[in-house]
Design an enzyme around this catalytic site. Structure first.
Site, short mmCIF file in Angstrom:
data_model
loop_
_atom_site.label_atom_id
_atom_site.label_comp_id
_atom_site.label_asym_id
_atom_site.label_seq_id
_atom_site.Cartn_x
_atom_site.Cartn_y
_atom_site.Cartn_z
N SER A 53 0.82 -1.26 0.08
CA SER A 53 0.10 -0.03 0.10
C SER A 53 0.85 1.31 0.03
O SER A 53 1.72 1.20 0.47
CB SER A 53 -0.81 0.11 1.21
OG SER A 53 -1.44 -1.11 1.29
N1 SAH Z 1 -0.46 -5.14 4.07
C1 SAH Z 1 0.12 -5.47 2.68
C2 SAH Z 1 -0.60 -4.86 1.37
C3 SAH Z 1 -1.46 -6.13 1.11
S1 SAH Z 1 -2.24 -6.12 -0.41
C4 SAH Z 1 1.66 -4.67 2.90
O1 SAH Z 1 1.85 -4.05 3.62
O2 SAH Z 1 2.34 -4.93 1.94
C5 SAH Z 1 -3.51 -7.23 -0.17
C6 SAH Z 1 -3.12 -8.57 0.19
O3 SAH Z 1 -4.26 -9.53 0.83
C7 SAH Z 1 -2.35 -9.38 -0.77
O4 SAH Z 1 -1.23 -10.04 -0.36
C8 SAH Z 1 -3.51 -10.71 -0.79
O5 SAH Z 1 -2.93 -11.91 -1.28
C9 SAH Z 1 -4.15 -10.80 0.54
N2 SAH Z 1 -5.41 -11.26 0.38
C10 SAH Z 1 -6.52 -11.11 -0.29
N3 SAH Z 1 -7.38 -11.89 0.11
C11 SAH Z 1 -7.20 -12.53 1.34
C12 SAH Z 1 -7.65 -13.38 2.26
N4 SAH Z 1 -8.97 -13.71 2.09
N5 SAH Z 1 -7.06 -13.82 3.24
C13 SAH Z 1 -5.78 -13.45 3.30
N6 SAH Z 1 -5.09 -12.55 2.69
C14 SAH Z 1 -5.71 -12.14 1.53
#
Ligand code: SAH
Length: 201
Positions: A53
């Protein structure tokens, strides 16, 4: 403009949050070829349809959580581990759930290598939370569900706060949920956002 001045101009005023963001080496959390762009205030692709993000959003969500040193925090969507690392500077422990096995593995390796010993990563569907470690004082979602899953509201401690993007790809808003001491949830809409959708198993 220094990244932190930029954040302050946009309303990130909590000195502890600014300090935490500054102390995490963002370039360690992006793929090698994007290092030069690590400090641009925008999301960057990290593979497997995930993004790290933008710094402003990480800071704003962290500030909204009003964390305290003794808090145990649940994060859904570990991705690169950057948000978890920022939170870990401010709280007792961060439990982070990631659905993509490769991302869960690389974040675990990275957080361990950089010494973030109070972050625990689990590969699972985060819409179910982390029942074995519940309840949590704070919960943060970094992937957007159509609706905040009941399981996560259930794992929020009384007096707790949850921040989450919610909605479909066309329209998402950031929601702040507070749970009263009596266990009742109230919701506030913060501002429009654009996160990757939460996957369902
Ligand atoms: N917090 C992260 C950004 C995350 S992007 C950072 O600081 O880099 C969103 C993330 O959510 C992705 O890695 C994706 O694979 C994950 N995601 C999507 N659906 C999910 C679910 N149902 N459970 C856990 N993770 C999930």
């Amino acid at each position: 403009m220094l990244p932190e001045e930029h954040l302050e101009k946009r309303g990130i005023t909590d000195p502890a949050v600014l300090h935490a963001i500054r102390s995490v080496a963002r370039e360690e959390f992006v793929p090698a070829e994007l290092r030069a762009e690590a400090f641009d205030d925008r999301p960057l692709q990290i593979g497997f349809d995930a993004t790290i993000s933008q710094p402003y959003i990480v800071a704003a969500m962290t500030q909204l959580l009003e964390v305290r040193a003794e808090n145990r925090v649940l994060e859904i969507g570990t991705g690169s581990g950057f948000q978890a690392a920022v939170l870990s500077c401010l709280v007792a422990a961060v439990y982070s759930v990631e659905i993509v096995p490769e991302l869960a593995r690389s974040a675990t390796e990275r957080l361990g290598r950089l010494g973030y010993a109070n972050v625990f990563v689990k590969e699972a569907d985060g819409s179910l939370g982390w029942p074995e470690e519940a309840p949590f004082d704070r919960i943060i979602l970094t992937a957007a569900p159509l609706q905040i899953p009941d399981a996560l509201l259930g794992q929020l401690a009384p007096g707790g706060l949850l921040v989450a993007p919610e909605g479909g790809p066309e329209q998402q808003v950031l929601i702040l949920v507070s749970k009263s001491a009596a266990g009742e949830c109230s919701r506030k809409t913060v501002f429009p956002v654009s996160f990757i959708p939460m996957r369902r198993t």
